[in-house]
Design an enzyme around this catalytic site. Structure first.
Site, PDB file in Angstrom:
ATOM      1  CB  SER A 144      -0.962  -0.058   1.188  1.00  0.00           C
ATOM      2  OG  SER A 144      -1.983   0.903   1.068  1.00  0.00           O
ATOM      3  CG  ASP A 188      -5.741  -4.249  -4.083  1.00  0.00           C
ATOM      4  OD1 ASP A 188      -5.979  -3.393  -3.209  1.00  0.00           O
ATOM      5  OD2 ASP A 188      -4.613  -4.716  -4.286  1.00  0.00           O
ATOM      6  CG  HIS A 217      -5.391  -2.621   0.083  1.00  0.00           C
ATOM      7  ND1 HIS A 217      -4.707  -2.289  -1.064  1.00  0.00           N
ATOM      8  CD2 HIS A 217      -4.895  -1.813   1.063  1.00  0.00           C
ATOM      9  CE1 HIS A 217      -3.828  -1.334  -0.801  1.00  0.00           C
ATOM     10  NE2 HIS A 217      -3.921  -1.030   0.478  1.00  0.00           N
TER      11      HIS A 217
END
Length: 342
Positions: free
Chosen positions: A147, A289, A316
């Site tokens: 991320s 995601d 995610h």
């Protein structure tokens, strides 16, 4: 084909991770190797010089492998290493040495409250200071960013890739405008129209402390951040993103939620620079995601030595909700790069 796509149909994910390669002997993996961190159980507080003073950041080493050492860059920004604790169930059995690390401003590190510290360039220099302190270099140093950590990993590679053996960009696109477009075009329309309208009202009023703001986002988080009811989210994730998130870092940089970005990072875009990253790089994307998985596949094609790991059941936080596939693909990449370097 020069590039490869990891897929369930290959049967790879049915194998235990430890079968991917022979791990070092158990005694070797747990050897202190002359390092002074045994007194602290692998933990080191590393001094970091910044434009506004010197602070300390928290790191913890797990294992001992002279050829494969992975530094983990957590998401957020302003979250913690804790969400990565699932790695303990997979990497030690495969003989991989890895380092937990809380970036400056995160829970286990110093938390100076100074907006001048909230720049990608400053975070990159922090990572470089951590690398030097830990003694990592091109013969052993893999950088994995998830991320926001993926943004940081890309920025680091563009400036310091001469120190890298391999790079992993996990669940992150190389363009925040592209992330926001995907959120607007694909993710927001999935929300209940009344809930989306109320979210927009709260956003316009900047009423982010209102409990309704997070409440309205729960369906999005459960579908695209980690595919379980929030009441069932793993305890390390709860610690990292709920109990220990530093919103004085997260909100200015990311914005108030995971449904797009509106902070300092809003205009960040390195897609056209990906061709400059020449070290072996694995891009990991997942079907559900918050980031567009096709965009992440495109990124892998722009990277001169890029590969793409697609996780058909993941979101995610795919290292939780598509766990076996995530770690089988990651470990295969680490060992392949190491074998090619021998």
């Amino acid at each position: 084909m020069r590039r490869f796509l990891f897929a369930l149909s290959l049967g790879l994910f049915a194998m235990p991770a430890a079968m991917a390669a022979d791990p070092p002997p158990l005694a070797q993996y747990h050897a202190r190797d002359g390092r002074a961190d045994a007194w602290q159980g692998g933990v080191r507080m590393i001094p970091i010089k910044t434009p506004v003073g010197e602070f300390k950041v928290w790191t913890k080493r797990v294992g001992n492998n002279p050829r494969i050492k992975v530094l983990l860059l957590h998401g957020g920004p302003g979250a913690t290493h804790e969400a990565f604790e699932a790695f303990d169930s997979f990497l030690p059995a495969d003989g991989v040495e890895y380092y937990y690390y809380d970036q400056l401003g995160s829970y286990y590190s110093d938390q100076p409250d100074d907006p001048k510290l909230l720049t990608t360039d400053r975070f990159v220099e922090e990572v470089e200071q951590v690398r030097i302190a830990l003694g990592l270099d091109k013969d052993n140093f893999y950088l994995l960013g998830h991320s926001w950590g993926g943004i940081l990993a890309m920025e680091y590679a563009l400036k310091h890739q001469d120190h890298l053996k391999g790079l992993v960009i996990s669940n992150m696109v190389s363009s925040i405008p592209a992330y926001n477009k995907y959120a607007s075009d694909v993710l927001m329309p999935e929300l209940d129209p009344a809930a989306l309208a109320e979210l927009k009202q709260l956003d316009a009023a900047r009423d982010y402390a209102n409990p309704r703001f997070e409440e309205l986002l729960i369906p999005h988080y459960e579908h695209h951040v980690l595919r379980r009811p929030i009441s069932e989210w793993p305890e390390p994730v709860v610690r990292s993103f709920m109990k220990h998130l530093n919103k004085k870092v997260y909100v200015p940089m990311q914005g108030p939620s995971e449904l797009g970005a509106s902070g300092i990072l809003a205009d960040w875009d390195r897609t056209e620079d990906l061709s400059k990253i020449t070290v072996p790089t694995l891009v990991i994307g997942a079907r559900y995601d918050t980031m567009d998985p096709k965009y992440m596949e495109m990124m892998s094609e722009k990277l001169p030595k890029g590969d793409y790991l697609y996780l058909p059941n993941g979101s995610h936080c795919a290292f939780y909700d598509d766990q076996d596939a995530y770690f089988a693909g990651l470990l295969k990449f680490l060992h392949r790069v190491d074998d090619d370097a021998k």
